[in-house]
Motif scaffolding. Structure first.
Motif, PDB file in Angstrom:
ATOM      1  N   ASN A   1      11.931  -4.688  -3.945  1.00 18.50           N
ATOM      2  CA  ASN A   1      13.117  -4.135  -4.300  1.00 18.50           C
ATOM      3  C   ASN A   1      13.046  -3.108  -5.207  1.00 18.50           C
ATOM      4  OD1 ASN A   1      14.544  -5.694  -2.321  1.00 18.50           O
ATOM      5  ND2 ASN A   1      14.942  -7.260  -3.771  1.00 18.50           N
ATOM      6  N   LEU A   2      12.203  -3.322  -6.043  1.00 21.71           N
ATOM      7  CA  LEU A   2      11.676  -2.428  -7.292  1.00 21.71           C
ATOM      8  C   LEU A   2      11.278  -1.098  -6.698  1.00 21.71           C
ATOM      9  CD1 LEU A   2      11.879  -2.402 -10.305  1.00 21.71           C
ATOM     10  CD2 LEU A   2       9.586  -3.034 -10.435  1.00 21.71           C
ATOM     11  N   ILE A   3      10.319  -1.118  -5.877  1.00 17.61           N
ATOM     12  CA  ILE A   3       9.357  -0.124  -5.243  1.00 17.61           C
ATOM     13  C   ILE A   3       9.739   0.699  -4.003  1.00 17.61           C
ATOM     14  CG2 ILE A   3       7.608  -0.198  -7.072  1.00 17.61           C
ATOM     15  CD1 ILE A   3       7.098  -1.360  -3.485  1.00 17.61           C
ATOM     16  N   ALA A   4      11.025  -0.088  -3.362  1.00 15.49           N
ATOM     17  CA  ALA A   4      11.141   0.153  -1.937  1.00 15.49           C
ATOM     18  C   ALA A   4      11.200   1.919  -1.786  1.00 15.49           C
ATOM     19  CB  ALA A   4      12.450  -0.461  -1.282  1.00 15.49           C
ATOM     20  N   ASP A   5      11.836   2.509  -2.428  1.00 16.57           N
ATOM     21  CA  ASP A   5      12.147   3.975  -2.250  1.00 16.57           C
ATOM     22  C   ASP A   5      10.841   4.771  -2.384  1.00 16.57           C
ATOM     23  OD1 ASP A   5      11.999   3.424  -5.142  1.00 16.57           O
ATOM     24  OD2 ASP A   5      13.024   5.380  -5.691  1.00 16.57           O
ATOM     25  N   LEU A   6       9.839   4.116  -2.968  1.00 17.43           N
ATOM     26  CA  LEU A   6       8.363   4.837  -2.874  1.00 17.43           C
ATOM     27  C   LEU A   6       7.682   4.539  -1.785  1.00 17.43           C
ATOM     28  CD1 LEU A   6       7.461   4.377  -6.690  1.00 17.43           C
ATOM     29  CD2 LEU A   6       8.332   6.149  -5.710  1.00 17.43           C
ATOM     30  N   HIS A   7       7.804   3.587  -0.938  1.00 18.56           N
ATOM     31  CA  HIS A   7       6.910   3.584   0.242  1.00 18.56           C
ATOM     32  C   HIS A   7       6.804   4.198   1.369  1.00 18.56           C
ATOM     33  CE1 HIS A   7      10.498   1.557   2.413  1.00 18.56           C
ATOM     34  NE2 HIS A   7       9.505   1.746   3.574  1.00 18.56           N
TER      35      HIS A   7
ATOM     36  N   PRO B   1       3.202  -3.559   7.173  1.00 26.29           N
ATOM     37  CA  PRO B   1       2.857  -4.682   7.094  1.00 26.29           C
ATOM     38  C   PRO B   1       3.148  -5.902   5.981  1.00 26.29           C
ATOM     39  CG  PRO B   1       1.028  -3.516   7.383  1.00 26.29           C
ATOM     40  CD  PRO B   1       2.120  -2.438   7.321  1.00 26.29           C
ATOM     41  N   TYR B   2       3.665  -4.923   4.908  1.00 29.43           N
ATOM     42  CA  TYR B   2       3.759  -5.736   3.551  1.00 29.43           C
ATOM     43  C   TYR B   2       5.107  -5.856   3.337  1.00 29.43           C
ATOM     44  CZ  TYR B   2      -1.176  -4.720   2.849  1.00 29.43           C
ATOM     45  OH  TYR B   2      -2.491  -4.735   3.075  1.00 29.43           O
ATOM     46  N   LEU B   3       6.178  -5.542   4.417  1.00 29.09           N
ATOM     47  CA  LEU B   3       7.669  -5.759   4.074  1.00 29.09           C
ATOM     48  C   LEU B   3       8.004  -7.205   3.884  1.00 29.09           C
ATOM     49  CD1 LEU B   3       9.037  -3.210   6.598  1.00 29.09           C
ATOM     50  CD2 LEU B   3       9.148  -2.966   4.137  1.00 29.09           C
ATOM     51  N   PRO B   4       9.093  -7.411   3.158  1.00 33.80           N
ATOM     52  CA  PRO B   4       9.533  -8.952   3.121  1.00 33.80           C
ATOM     53  C   PRO B   4       9.688  -9.450   4.492  1.00 33.80           C
ATOM     54  CG  PRO B   4      10.332  -7.648   1.238  1.00 33.80           C
ATOM     55  CD  PRO B   4       9.701  -6.804   2.273  1.00 33.80           C
ATOM     56  N   GLY B   5       9.385 -10.473   4.828  1.00 32.74           N
ATOM     57  CA  GLY B   5       9.392 -11.179   6.091  1.00 32.74           C
ATOM     58  C   GLY B   5       8.223 -10.675   7.203  1.00 32.74           C
ATOM     59  N   LYS B   6       7.465  -9.748   6.845  1.00 29.51           N
ATOM     60  CA  LYS B   6       6.077  -9.579   7.703  1.00 29.51           C
ATOM     61  C   LYS B   6       4.901  -9.783   7.101  1.00 29.51           C
ATOM     62  CE  LYS B   6       8.462  -6.047  10.487  1.00 29.51           C
ATOM     63  NZ  LYS B   6       8.377  -4.582  11.187  1.00 29.51           N
ATOM     64  N   TRP B   7       5.055  -9.684   5.745  1.00 30.46           N
ATOM     65  CA  TRP B   7       3.796  -9.943   4.757  1.00 30.46           C
ATOM     66  C   TRP B   7       3.132 -11.447   5.155  1.00 30.46           C
ATOM     67  CZ3 TRP B   7       3.908 -12.367  -0.448  1.00 30.46           C
ATOM     68  CH2 TRP B   7       2.687 -12.303  -1.169  1.00 30.46           C
TER      69      TRP B   7
ATOM     70  N   GLU C   1       9.602 -14.755  -3.665  1.00 29.28           N
ATOM     71  CA  GLU C   1      10.633 -14.034  -4.629  1.00 29.28           C
ATOM     72  C   GLU C   1       9.820 -13.074  -5.283  1.00 29.28           C
ATOM     73  OE1 GLU C   1      12.378 -17.299  -6.773  1.00 29.28           O
ATOM     74  OE2 GLU C   1      13.514 -17.798  -5.242  1.00 29.28           O
ATOM     75  N   PHE C   2       8.806 -13.359  -5.845  1.00 28.47           N
ATOM     76  CA  PHE C   2       7.691 -12.271  -6.712  1.00 28.47           C
ATOM     77  C   PHE C   2       7.607 -11.161  -5.589  1.00 28.47           C
ATOM     78  CE2 PHE C   2       4.031 -10.279  -7.837  1.00 28.47           C
ATOM     79  CZ  PHE C   2       4.026 -10.197  -9.419  1.00 28.47           C
ATOM     80  N   HIS C   3       7.276 -11.308  -4.523  1.00 29.75           N
ATOM     81  CA  HIS C   3       6.859 -10.273  -3.665  1.00 29.75           C
ATOM     82  C   HIS C   3       8.250  -9.404  -3.056  1.00 29.75           C
ATOM     83  CE1 HIS C   3       6.429  -8.611   0.405  1.00 29.75           C
ATOM     84  NE2 HIS C   3       5.023  -8.090   0.147  1.00 29.75           N
ATOM     85  N   THR C   4       9.198 -10.206  -2.792  1.00 32.28           N
ATOM     86  CA  THR C   4      10.723  -9.650  -2.691  1.00 32.28           C
ATOM     87  C   THR C   4      11.147  -8.696  -3.637  1.00 32.28           C
ATOM     88  OG1 THR C   4      10.968 -11.339  -0.688  1.00 32.28           O
ATOM     89  CG2 THR C   4      13.024  -9.975  -1.412  1.00 32.28           C
TER      90      THR C   4
ATOM     91  N   THR D   1       0.832  -1.337   0.166  1.00 25.45           N
ATOM     92  CA  THR D   1       0.062  -0.228  -0.051  1.00 25.45           C
ATOM     93  C   THR D   1       0.976   1.374  -0.002  1.00 25.45           C
ATOM     94  OG1 THR D   1      -0.156   0.143   2.440  1.00 25.45           O
ATOM     95  CG2 THR D   1      -1.798  -1.120   1.073  1.00 25.45           C
ATOM     96  N   PHE D   2       0.378   2.400  -0.414  1.00 27.46           N
ATOM     97  CA  PHE D   2       1.054   3.509  -0.512  1.00 27.46           C
ATOM     98  C   PHE D   2       0.278   4.810  -0.398  1.00 27.46           C
ATOM     99  CE2 PHE D   2       2.812   0.470  -3.523  1.00 27.46           C
ATOM    100  CZ  PHE D   2       4.264   0.804  -3.505  1.00 27.46           C
ATOM    101  N   GLU D   3       0.522   5.864   0.237  1.00 25.20           N
ATOM    102  CA  GLU D   3      -0.042   7.101   0.518  1.00 25.20           C
ATOM    103  C   GLU D   3       0.858   8.187  -0.289  1.00 25.20           C
ATOM    104  OE1 GLU D   3      -1.073   8.087   4.228  1.00 25.20           O
ATOM    105  OE2 GLU D   3      -2.383   6.444   4.505  1.00 25.20           O
ATOM    106  N   GLN D   4       0.188   9.036  -1.088  1.00 24.68           N
ATOM    107  CA  GLN D   4       0.846  10.127  -1.911  1.00 24.68           C
ATOM    108  C   GLN D   4       1.749   9.543  -2.898  1.00 24.68           C
ATOM    109  OE1 GLN D   4      -0.346  12.949  -0.816  1.00 24.68           O
ATOM    110  NE2 GLN D   4      -1.409  12.006   0.840  1.00 24.68           N
ATOM    111  N   VAL D   5       1.410   8.476  -3.323  1.00 20.85           N
ATOM    112  CA  VAL D   5       2.220   8.090  -4.667  1.00 20.85           C
ATOM    113  C   VAL D   5       1.334   7.986  -6.036  1.00 20.85           C
ATOM    114  CG1 VAL D   5       3.573   6.315  -5.756  1.00 20.85           C
ATOM    115  CG2 VAL D   5       3.713   6.790  -3.270  1.00 20.85           C
TER     116      VAL D   5
END
Length: 177
Positions: free
Chosen positions: A104-110, A116-122, A97-100, A46-50
């Motif tokens: 990695n592709l969109i991490a700078d936008l989060h 709750p959607y971080l790898p390892g917590k999702w 792997e898909f999720h991770t 999920t994102f806000e302001q993107v």
């Protein structure tokens, strides 16, 4: 007005139809009437302001290289924080792997909303019903458990939704190969 963007996996027709039927049956049992339910999906981030267009530009080239994922929804689950009933998939190496890779592709936008959607917590899940009343949890879970049959299908697309007042508006869809 409260709105956010959500990246979701969408399922093939057969799996979506079965999930819609389960959602409708559970909503009926919860005496929710003709409520408009969010389409069957698995939330990724999920994102806000993107801006949805920016997400689409970043994700499209990546998604075109991704294969459809086999999904086996094998059990029921429940999140008490929001009274959410869900179908839980078998966790596969490909799904993680898909999720991770997407993270990695969109991490700078989060934003912190993504936590709750971080790898390892999702916790991958397909929501059947949200915001159920506390006094219905037991009877609804019993009903859902008796009716639930494991189901298999594929995740065939990644979509960006804007959620406004609990309703999803599709911004874009990128199909997986």
């Amino acid at each position: 007005m409260n709105q956010m963007q959500v990246l979701v996996l969408r399922f093939d027709y057969k799996l979506s139809t079965k999930l819609e039927q389960d959602q409708s049956n559970l909503a009926g049992a919860a005496l929710r009437g003709k409520e408009t339910l969010i389409p069957p999906h698995m939330s990724l981030f999920t994102f806000e302001q993107v801006h949805p267009g920016i997400l689409g530009e970043i994700i499209k080239p990546w998604s075109e290289k991704q294969k459809q994922l086999l999904i086996s929804l094998a059990s029921l689950g429940f999140f008490k924080q929001k009274g959410t009933f869900f179908a839980a998939p078998v966790i596969t190496k490909e799904l993680i792997e898909f999720h991770t890779d997407l993270y990695n592709l969109i991490a700078d936008l989060h934003t912190t909303e993504i936590s709750p959607y971080l790898p390892g917590k999702w916790v991958p899940h397909a929501t059947l019903l949200n915001n159920t009343a506390l006094n219905t949890w037991g009877p609804l879970f019993q009903r859902a458990a008796l009716a639930f049959e494991p189901m298999d299908g594929k995740a065939v697309a990644i979509e960006c939704w804007t959620i406004v007042n609990g309703r999803a508006q599709t911004e874009w869809t990128h199909f997986l190969s």
